[in-house]
Design a protein around this motif. Structure first.
Motif, PDB file in Angstrom:
ATOM      1  N   ASP A  79       3.113 -44.120 -45.065  1.00  0.00           N
ATOM      2  CA  ASP A  79       3.871 -43.285 -46.114  1.00  0.00           C
ATOM      3  C   ASP A  79       4.658 -42.991 -44.529  1.00  0.00           C
ATOM      4  O   ASP A  79       6.385 -42.323 -45.233  1.00  0.00           O
ATOM      5  N   ILE A  80       4.078 -41.993 -43.962  1.00  0.00           N
ATOM      6  CA  ILE A  80       4.988 -41.471 -42.347  1.00  0.00           C
ATOM      7  C   ILE A  80       5.713 -42.428 -41.766  1.00  0.00           C
ATOM      8  O   ILE A  80       7.161 -42.585 -41.419  1.00  0.00           O
ATOM      9  N   GLU A  81       5.281 -43.820 -41.925  1.00  0.00           N
ATOM     10  CA  GLU A  81       5.608 -44.443 -40.763  1.00  0.00           C
ATOM     11  C   GLU A  81       7.347 -45.406 -41.815  1.00  0.00           C
ATOM     12  O   GLU A  81       8.227 -45.200 -41.334  1.00  0.00           O
ATOM     13  N   GLU A  82       7.367 -45.566 -43.605  1.00  0.00           N
ATOM     14  CA  GLU A  82       8.418 -45.748 -43.920  1.00  0.00           C
ATOM     15  C   GLU A  82       9.471 -44.783 -44.039  1.00  0.00           C
ATOM     16  O   GLU A  82      10.188 -45.415 -44.181  1.00  0.00           O
ATOM     17  N   LEU A  83       8.974 -43.235 -44.942  1.00  0.00           N
ATOM     18  CA  LEU A  83      10.168 -42.539 -45.163  1.00  0.00           C
ATOM     19  C   LEU A  83      10.496 -41.484 -43.872  1.00  0.00           C
ATOM     20  O   LEU A  83      11.746 -40.880 -44.384  1.00  0.00           O
ATOM     21  N   CYS A  84       9.245 -41.409 -43.108  1.00  0.00           N
ATOM     22  CA  CYS A  84       9.316 -39.948 -42.458  1.00  0.00           C
ATOM     23  C   CYS A  84      10.295 -40.181 -40.958  1.00  0.00           C
ATOM     24  O   CYS A  84      10.037 -40.837 -40.193  1.00  0.00           O
ATOM     25  N   GLU A  85      11.641 -39.748 -40.069  1.00  0.00           N
ATOM     26  CA  GLU A  85      12.292 -40.130 -38.750  1.00  0.00           C
ATOM     27  C   GLU A  85      11.420 -38.369 -38.197  1.00  0.00           C
ATOM     28  O   GLU A  85      11.508 -38.495 -37.434  1.00  0.00           O
ATOM     29  N   ARG A  86      10.487 -37.168 -39.110  1.00  0.00           N
ATOM     30  CA  ARG A  86      10.805 -35.878 -38.060  1.00  0.00           C
ATOM     31  C   ARG A  86       9.344 -35.418 -39.144  1.00  0.00           C
ATOM     32  O   ARG A  86       8.922 -35.964 -40.279  1.00  0.00           O
ATOM     33  N   ILE A  87       8.287 -35.595 -37.899  1.00  0.00           N
ATOM     34  CA  ILE A  87       7.045 -34.487 -38.785  1.00  0.00           C
ATOM     35  C   ILE A  87       6.638 -33.285 -38.300  1.00  0.00           C
ATOM     36  O   ILE A  87       7.047 -33.080 -36.400  1.00  0.00           O
ATOM     37  N   LEU A  88       5.909 -32.324 -39.435  1.00  0.00           N
ATOM     38  CA  LEU A  88       5.288 -31.287 -38.811  1.00  0.00           C
ATOM     39  C   LEU A  88       4.147 -31.627 -39.370  1.00  0.00           C
ATOM     40  O   LEU A  88       3.446 -32.392 -40.211  1.00  0.00           O
ATOM     41  N   MET A  89       3.406 -30.804 -37.826  1.00  0.00           N
ATOM     42  CA  MET A  89       1.592 -31.179 -37.714  1.00  0.00           C
ATOM     43  C   MET A  89       1.424 -29.684 -37.951  1.00  0.00           C
ATOM     44  O   MET A  89       1.346 -29.028 -37.203  1.00  0.00           O
ATOM     45  N   ILE A  90       0.414 -29.436 -38.708  1.00  0.00           N
ATOM     46  CA  ILE A  90      -0.281 -28.203 -39.104  1.00  0.00           C
ATOM     47  C   ILE A  90      -2.154 -28.094 -38.543  1.00  0.00           C
ATOM     48  O   ILE A  90      -2.518 -29.210 -39.536  1.00  0.00           O
ATOM     49  N   ASP A  91      -2.844 -27.342 -38.027  1.00  0.00           N
ATOM     50  CA  ASP A  91      -3.806 -27.241 -37.657  1.00  0.00           C
ATOM     51  C   ASP A  91      -4.592 -26.510 -37.818  1.00  0.00           C
ATOM     52  O   ASP A  91      -3.778 -25.272 -36.690  1.00  0.00           O
TER      53      ASP A  91
ATOM     54  N   GLY B  16      -4.253 -24.065 -38.983  1.00  0.00           N
ATOM     55  CA  GLY B  16      -3.115 -22.524 -40.156  1.00  0.00           C
ATOM     56  C   GLY B  16      -1.817 -22.696 -38.889  1.00  0.00           C
ATOM     57  O   GLY B  16      -1.265 -22.034 -39.410  1.00  0.00           O
ATOM     58  N   LYS B  17      -1.590 -23.198 -37.524  1.00  0.00           N
ATOM     59  CA  LYS B  17      -0.586 -23.488 -37.358  1.00  0.00           C
ATOM     60  C   LYS B  17       0.124 -24.379 -36.642  1.00  0.00           C
ATOM     61  O   LYS B  17      -0.766 -26.049 -36.832  1.00  0.00           O
ATOM     62  N   ILE B  18       1.431 -24.650 -36.463  1.00  0.00           N
ATOM     63  CA  ILE B  18       1.948 -25.661 -36.611  1.00  0.00           C
ATOM     64  C   ILE B  18       2.174 -25.718 -34.408  1.00  0.00           C
ATOM     65  O   ILE B  18       2.135 -25.458 -34.020  1.00  0.00           O
ATOM     66  N   ILE B  19       0.991 -27.417 -35.146  1.00  0.00           N
ATOM     67  CA  ILE B  19       0.733 -27.998 -33.301  1.00  0.00           C
ATOM     68  C   ILE B  19       1.858 -28.690 -33.120  1.00  0.00           C
ATOM     69  O   ILE B  19       1.757 -29.250 -31.665  1.00  0.00           O
ATOM     70  N   PHE B  20       3.163 -29.102 -34.363  1.00  0.00           N
ATOM     71  CA  PHE B  20       3.645 -29.972 -33.463  1.00  0.00           C
ATOM     72  C   PHE B  20       4.650 -30.573 -34.566  1.00  0.00           C
ATOM     73  O   PHE B  20       4.347 -30.460 -35.927  1.00  0.00           O
ATOM     74  N   ASP B  21       6.235 -30.458 -34.155  1.00  0.00           N
ATOM     75  CA  ASP B  21       7.484 -30.549 -34.625  1.00  0.00           C
ATOM     76  C   ASP B  21       8.379 -31.342 -34.251  1.00  0.00           C
ATOM     77  O   ASP B  21       9.065 -30.497 -32.890  1.00  0.00           O
ATOM     78  N   GLY B  22       8.332 -32.629 -34.082  1.00  0.00           N
ATOM     79  CA  GLY B  22       9.552 -33.763 -33.802  1.00  0.00           C
ATOM     80  C   GLY B  22       9.340 -35.051 -34.857  1.00  0.00           C
ATOM     81  O   GLY B  22       8.506 -35.056 -35.346  1.00  0.00           O
ATOM     82  N   PRO B  23      10.838 -35.854 -33.764  1.00  0.00           N
ATOM     83  CA  PRO B  23      10.388 -36.849 -34.235  1.00  0.00           C
ATOM     84  C   PRO B  23       8.820 -38.145 -34.437  1.00  0.00           C
ATOM     85  O   PRO B  23       8.115 -37.592 -33.360  1.00  0.00           O
ATOM     86  N   LEU B  24       9.071 -38.649 -35.163  1.00  0.00           N
ATOM     87  CA  LEU B  24       7.877 -39.995 -35.609  1.00  0.00           C
ATOM     88  C   LEU B  24       7.246 -40.374 -34.072  1.00  0.00           C
ATOM     89  O   LEU B  24       7.323 -41.058 -33.827  1.00  0.00           O
ATOM     90  N   GLU B  25       9.296 -40.909 -33.588  1.00  0.00           N
ATOM     91  CA  GLU B  25       8.633 -41.555 -32.940  1.00  0.00           C
ATOM     92  C   GLU B  25       7.906 -41.429 -31.137  1.00  0.00           C
ATOM     93  O   GLU B  25       6.804 -42.094 -30.826  1.00  0.00           O
ATOM     94  N   ASP B  26       7.873 -40.085 -31.276  1.00  0.00           N
ATOM     95  CA  ASP B  26       7.128 -39.207 -30.131  1.00  0.00           C
ATOM     96  C   ASP B  26       5.781 -39.545 -30.721  1.00  0.00           C
ATOM     97  O   ASP B  26       4.749 -39.236 -29.580  1.00  0.00           O
ATOM     98  N   ILE B  27       5.170 -39.361 -31.748  1.00  0.00           N
ATOM     99  CA  ILE B  27       4.063 -39.185 -32.382  1.00  0.00           C
ATOM    100  C   ILE B  27       3.197 -40.924 -32.129  1.00  0.00           C
ATOM    101  O   ILE B  27       2.127 -41.798 -31.221  1.00  0.00           O
ATOM    102  N   LYS B  28       4.739 -41.994 -32.482  1.00  0.00           N
ATOM    103  CA  LYS B  28       3.773 -43.553 -31.936  1.00  0.00           C
ATOM    104  C   LYS B  28       4.343 -43.817 -30.366  1.00  0.00           C
ATOM    105  O   LYS B  28       2.955 -44.458 -30.633  1.00  0.00           O
ATOM    106  N   LYS B  29       4.776 -42.884 -30.011  1.00  0.00           N
ATOM    107  CA  LYS B  29       4.844 -43.344 -28.461  1.00  0.00           C
ATOM    108  C   LYS B  29       3.754 -43.381 -27.898  1.00  0.00           C
ATOM    109  O   LYS B  29       3.353 -43.253 -26.694  1.00  0.00           O
ATOM    110  N   SER B  30       2.230 -42.082 -28.578  1.00  0.00           N
ATOM    111  CA  SER B  30       1.995 -41.130 -28.135  1.00  0.00           C
ATOM    112  C   SER B  30       0.019 -41.351 -28.824  1.00  0.00           C
ATOM    113  O   SER B  30      -0.752 -42.447 -27.849  1.00  0.00           O
TER     114      SER B  30
END
Length: 330
Positions: free
Chosen positions: A217-229, A231-245
């Protein structure tokens, strides 16, 4: 479009000790425990964006969505949805949003589907011309004509989810919140859901906030990711950054015909590229493709032990969250 600043949601629960003594003690002096489901988060979402809001179970995703929609009141912080506070302007905000919760429905259970749509038409004061145009559009992308006369309770999960998507978009909302919309769906049903979300975004510039555990779902639809863990936001940025890592991580599931996987000597070089655990008759191997290849691991294992089947998949959301949390940042 969506502005969130220092948003916090606390839940209070009362704990008691075991047994009758603990129950009596709790009755007069219960121990109060405060749990922060969402902990001082801030983010902005622009009009027309499709945002993937992801995290492990219990991370705070659904709580955030419920506050954005006005269902829950924040403990503190500020939310503005197209300039409106969803708590103090709940009715006005409801006219601007559509919501789909994967485990719930907005449809009337015992009524034919078309009756649910007719009721929603009146609730949202949709004109006859707009209603007919949108129903025709939904049929094109969601193929709902084949079951529109059936009672909602008789629909399959995939049919009901498609119907819920149509119902949430019937009044052409500016923002669409999707909480696990593809959960439990088969491959074809998931593809129809993604096509519908993508088409609505492109045709009407609908802003979409999507929570999901499905990386496809993320791969096909989203360009930006907000990641929470926690209760805190630990990542906010492009999907490409996660894919690279993390795009080079794969999970291989070996279905074992015999014991002995744990005794395989992978050697120092290969062992440094993998991590595995064994659950009953399945060996779950996580492979870092920066260090080796999936083919090399499979070939090595097949030479050592008898396997009945093999599954290969991307690293799951929980693992991504765990790795990002361990590193602190990407």
């Amino acid at each position: 479009m969506i502005k969130v600043k220092n948003l916090t949601k606390e839940f209070v629960k009362y704990e008691k000790e075991k047994g009758l003594k603990g129950m009596l003690k709790a009755f007069f002096n219960a121990k109060k425990v405060i749990k922060k489901a969402v902990d001082d988060i801030s983010f902005d979402i622009k009009e027309g964006e499709i945002i993937g809001y992801i995290g492990a179970n219990g991370a705070g995703k659904s709580t955030t969505i419920k506050m954005l929609t006005g269902i829950l009141h924040p403990t503190s912080g500020q939310i503005l949805i197209d300039g409106l506070d969803p708590v103090t302007n709940r009715i006005a905000n409801a006219k601007n949003i559509g919501v789909v919760f994967g485990q719930r429905t907005v449809l009337w259970w015992d009524l034919p589907l078309q009756e649910s749509f007719s009721i929603l038409k009146e609730i949202y004061e949709i004109s006859d011309a707009d209603f007919e145009e949108r129903m025709e559009f939904f049929n094109d992308i969601l193929e709902i004509d084949s079951f529109i006369k059936s009672p909602v309770r008789t629909l399959s999960l995939g049919q009901r989810m498609r119907a819920d998507i149509a119902a949430s978009l019937l009044h052409n909302p500016k923002i669409l919140y999707l909480d696990e919309p593809t959960i439990g769906l088969d491959v074809m049903a998931k593809e129809k859901m993604r096509d519908a979300i993508r088409t609505m975004n492109q045709k009407f510039n609908t802003t979409v906030v999507l929570t999901t555990h499905d990386l496809d779902d993320i791969e096909e639809l989203c360009e930006r990711i907000l990641m929470i863990d926690e209760g805190k936001i630990i990542f906010d940025g492009p999907l490409e950054d996660i894919k690279k890592s993390f795009g080079n991580y794969k999970t291989i599931r070996f279905h074992l015909k015999e014991k002995g996987f744990e005794d395989i000597d992978f050697g120092q070089e290969l062992a440094s590229a993998i991590d595995f655990q064994i659950n009953d008759d399945i060996a779950i191997v996580k492979v870092d493709r920066n260090k080796t290849t999936v083919t090399e691991v499979i070939k090595f294992v097949l030479d050592k032990i008898t396997i009945s089947d093999i599954d290969i998949s991307d690293i799951d959301i929980e693992e991504v969250v765990k790795k990002i949390y361990q590193k602190g940042e990407l």
